[in-house]
Scaffold this motif. Structure first.
Motif, PDB file in Angstrom:
ATOM      1  N   VAL A 190      91.071  23.897  28.293  1.00  0.00           N
ATOM      2  CA  VAL A 190      92.006  24.343  28.930  1.00  0.00           C
ATOM      3  C   VAL A 190      92.383  23.271  30.300  1.00  0.00           C
ATOM      4  N   VAL A 191      93.675  23.064  30.444  1.00  0.00           N
ATOM      5  CA  VAL A 191      94.088  22.131  31.193  1.00  0.00           C
ATOM      6  C   VAL A 191      95.012  22.746  32.247  1.00  0.00           C
ATOM      7  N   ASN A 192      94.930  22.649  33.479  1.00  0.00           N
ATOM      8  CA  ASN A 192      95.777  22.847  34.612  1.00  0.00           C
ATOM      9  C   ASN A 192      97.112  22.304  34.112  1.00  0.00           C
ATOM     10  N   GLN A 193      98.313  22.858  34.246  1.00  0.00           N
ATOM     11  CA  GLN A 193      99.766  22.277  33.876  1.00  0.00           C
ATOM     12  C   GLN A 193     100.053  21.275  34.816  1.00  0.00           C
ATOM     13  N   ALA A 194      99.912  21.556  36.181  1.00  0.00           N
ATOM     14  CA  ALA A 194     100.172  20.499  37.311  1.00  0.00           C
ATOM     15  C   ALA A 194      99.186  19.304  37.008  1.00  0.00           C
ATOM     16  N   ALA A 195      98.105  19.408  36.911  1.00  0.00           N
ATOM     17  CA  ALA A 195      97.321  18.302  36.625  1.00  0.00           C
ATOM     18  C   ALA A 195      97.618  17.423  35.550  1.00  0.00           C
ATOM     19  N   LEU A 196      97.854  18.144  34.509  1.00  0.00           N
ATOM     20  CA  LEU A 196      98.406  17.235  33.438  1.00  0.00           C
ATOM     21  C   LEU A 196      99.323  16.327  33.523  1.00  0.00           C
ATOM     22  N   LYS A 197     100.425  16.707  34.764  1.00  0.00           N
ATOM     23  CA  LYS A 197     101.469  15.753  34.772  1.00  0.00           C
ATOM     24  C   LYS A 197     100.844  14.800  35.986  1.00  0.00           C
ATOM     25  N   LEU A 198     100.381  15.290  37.103  1.00  0.00           N
ATOM     26  CA  LEU A 198      99.809  14.444  38.185  1.00  0.00           C
ATOM     27  C   LEU A 198      98.735  13.510  37.906  1.00  0.00           C
ATOM     28  N   LYS A 199      97.839  13.939  37.106  1.00  0.00           N
ATOM     29  CA  LYS A 199      96.602  13.209  36.767  1.00  0.00           C
ATOM     30  C   LYS A 199      96.373  12.871  35.205  1.00  0.00           C
ATOM     31  N   ARG A 200      97.684  12.592  34.736  1.00  0.00           N
ATOM     32  CA  ARG A 200      97.609  12.309  33.262  1.00  0.00           C
ATOM     33  C   ARG A 200      96.966  11.010  32.899  1.00  0.00           C
ATOM     34  N   GLU A 201      97.103   9.718  33.660  1.00  0.00           N
ATOM     35  CA  GLU A 201      96.447   8.794  33.440  1.00  0.00           C
ATOM     36  C   GLU A 201      94.832   8.853  33.646  1.00  0.00           C
ATOM     37  N   ARG A 202      94.350   9.773  34.198  1.00  0.00           N
ATOM     38  CA  ARG A 202      92.944   9.843  34.304  1.00  0.00           C
ATOM     39  C   ARG A 202      92.426  10.843  33.116  1.00  0.00           C
ATOM     40  N   LEU A 203      93.168  12.017  33.102  1.00  0.00           N
ATOM     41  CA  LEU A 203      92.789  12.994  32.058  1.00  0.00           C
ATOM     42  C   LEU A 203      92.773  12.605  30.673  1.00  0.00           C
ATOM     43  N   GLN A 204      93.954  11.804  30.293  1.00  0.00           N
ATOM     44  CA  GLN A 204      94.090  11.525  29.178  1.00  0.00           C
ATOM     45  C   GLN A 204      93.080  10.989  27.963  1.00  0.00           C
ATOM     46  N   PRO A 205      92.303   9.854  28.396  1.00  0.00           N
ATOM     47  CA  PRO A 205      91.329   9.448  27.707  1.00  0.00           C
ATOM     48  C   PRO A 205      90.150  10.408  27.508  1.00  0.00           C
ATOM     49  N   ILE A 206      90.002  11.109  28.512  1.00  0.00           N
ATOM     50  CA  ILE A 206      88.970  12.448  28.339  1.00  0.00           C
ATOM     51  C   ILE A 206      89.369  13.264  27.149  1.00  0.00           C
ATOM     52  N   LEU A 207      90.557  13.566  27.430  1.00  0.00           N
ATOM     53  CA  LEU A 207      91.239  14.642  26.264  1.00  0.00           C
ATOM     54  C   LEU A 207      90.874  13.999  25.092  1.00  0.00           C
ATOM     55  N   GLN A 208      91.296  12.475  24.879  1.00  0.00           N
ATOM     56  CA  GLN A 208      91.316  12.151  23.512  1.00  0.00           C
ATOM     57  C   GLN A 208      90.039  12.064  23.135  1.00  0.00           C
ATOM     58  N   ALA A 209      88.942  11.639  24.005  1.00  0.00           N
ATOM     59  CA  ALA A 209      87.668  11.556  23.360  1.00  0.00           C
ATOM     60  C   ALA A 209      87.019  12.991  23.115  1.00  0.00           C
ATOM     61  N   PHE A 210      87.370  13.957  23.833  1.00  0.00           N
ATOM     62  CA  PHE A 210      87.107  15.382  23.509  1.00  0.00           C
ATOM     63  C   PHE A 210      87.614  15.624  22.114  1.00  0.00           C
ATOM     64  N   GLU A 211      88.849  15.403  21.743  1.00  0.00           N
ATOM     65  CA  GLU A 211      89.452  15.498  20.555  1.00  0.00           C
ATOM     66  C   GLU A 211      88.885  14.808  19.396  1.00  0.00           C
ATOM     67  N   ARG A 212      88.497  13.713  19.517  1.00  0.00           N
ATOM     68  CA  ARG A 212      87.859  12.712  18.537  1.00  0.00           C
ATOM     69  C   ARG A 212      86.366  13.538  18.050  1.00  0.00           C
ATOM     70  N   ALA A 213      85.676  13.845  19.237  1.00  0.00           N
ATOM     71  CA  ALA A 213      84.314  14.144  19.137  1.00  0.00           C
ATOM     72  C   ALA A 213      84.178  15.534  18.438  1.00  0.00           C
ATOM     73  N   SER A 214      85.495  16.429  18.552  1.00  0.00           N
ATOM     74  CA  SER A 214      85.181  17.786  18.211  1.00  0.00           C
ATOM     75  C   SER A 214      85.977  17.948  16.788  1.00  0.00           C
ATOM     76  N   GLU A 215      86.378  16.676  16.218  1.00  0.00           N
ATOM     77  CA  GLU A 215      87.040  16.781  14.808  1.00  0.00           C
ATOM     78  C   GLU A 215      86.057  17.137  13.966  1.00  0.00           C
ATOM     79  N   GLY A 216      86.386  18.003  12.848  1.00  0.00           N
ATOM     80  CA  GLY A 216      85.461  18.509  11.922  1.00  0.00           C
ATOM     81  C   GLY A 216      84.575  19.482  12.335  1.00  0.00           C
ATOM     82  N   LYS A 217      84.354  20.033  13.499  1.00  0.00           N
ATOM     83  CA  LYS A 217      83.669  21.119  14.017  1.00  0.00           C
ATOM     84  C   LYS A 217      83.934  22.401  13.285  1.00  0.00           C
TER      85      LYS A 217
END
Length: 217
Positions: A190-217
């Motif tokens: 779960v992600v804070n909606q304001a943080a997703l906009k204001l910190k997108r550059e920092r958050l996006q790589p982490i979200l993508q890594a989480f998504e890749r690591a959780s695929e197939g679970k």
């Protein structure tokens, strides 16, 4: 503290343990074990990422109000919270279990839930129980408990319980039986909606890594 510092809210136990490999996939290592430390704010190898330890039921609230930028919470907790102000991009497929109805062995549940029946239901998950039984046309008296749910039908406090079930061993040990599965449970990012906009550059790589690591679970 950097304006791009990220705060991740986690609860102790299974969710924390099963989130660690996802953090590792993003190159983030938590430097302390919450089971051995009394600290509630844990550092990581990344000076711009910290972890706060909160009650599982409080994770959505910390994220909703921006005290944490993102967190991991079970579907059970999110259903009770309502999910307001939260972006829920990924089902991480961790901390899996199910939300079920259980009764004492010998209790005639099928007869008890007939249209117009009234049941006493003990649970921590009041919104889940309310919606489930309403959909069946069953009137209920909700009894909110915070633990030892299995005791309620054994001492006459309730007719049934609604609780999380993993192996079912605790139910069996207390002469209870699972009679209905309400929903499968796993944990979501779960992600804070304001943080997703204001910190997108920092958050996006982490979200993508989480998504890749959780695929197939």
């Amino acid at each position: 503290m950097s304006s791009q510092q990220l705060t991740l809210a986690l609860s102790k136990g299974r969710i924390f343990e099963e989130t660690l490999p996802l953090l590792e996939a993003a190159g983030i290592h938590v430097t302390e074990d919450p089971e051995k430390s009394r600290k509630l704010i844990l550092a990581t190898n990344d000076p711009d990422v910290r972890v706060i330890i909160v009650r599982a039921s409080d994770v959505p609230t910390y994220v909703q109000y921006g005290a944490a930028d993102f967190g991991v919470a079970g579907k059970d907790v999110l259903f009770e919270h309502g999910g307001a102000g939260l972006y829920q991009p990924i089902d991480l497929g961790i901390a899996k279990c199910r939300m079920s109805v259980a009764v004492s062995v010998g209790f005639d549940y099928a007869n008890a839930v007939r249209q117009g029946a009234r049941l006493r239901v003990a649970t921590k998950y009041t919104e889940t129980a309310r919606q489930h039984f309403a959909s069946k046309g069953v009137h209920i008296d909700l009894i909110k408990l915070y633990g030892s749910m299995e005791l309620a039908p054994l001492v006459g406090l309730s007719d049934v319980i609604v609780d999380l079930v993993s192996t079912g061993n605790t139910l069996r040990a207390n002469n209870l039986v699972e009679v209905e599965e309400i929903m499968d449970i796993s944990s979501r990012l779960v992600v804070n909606q304001a943080a997703l906009k204001l910190k997108r550059e920092r958050l996006q790589p982490i979200l993508q890594a989480f998504e890749r690591a959780s695929e197939g679970k």
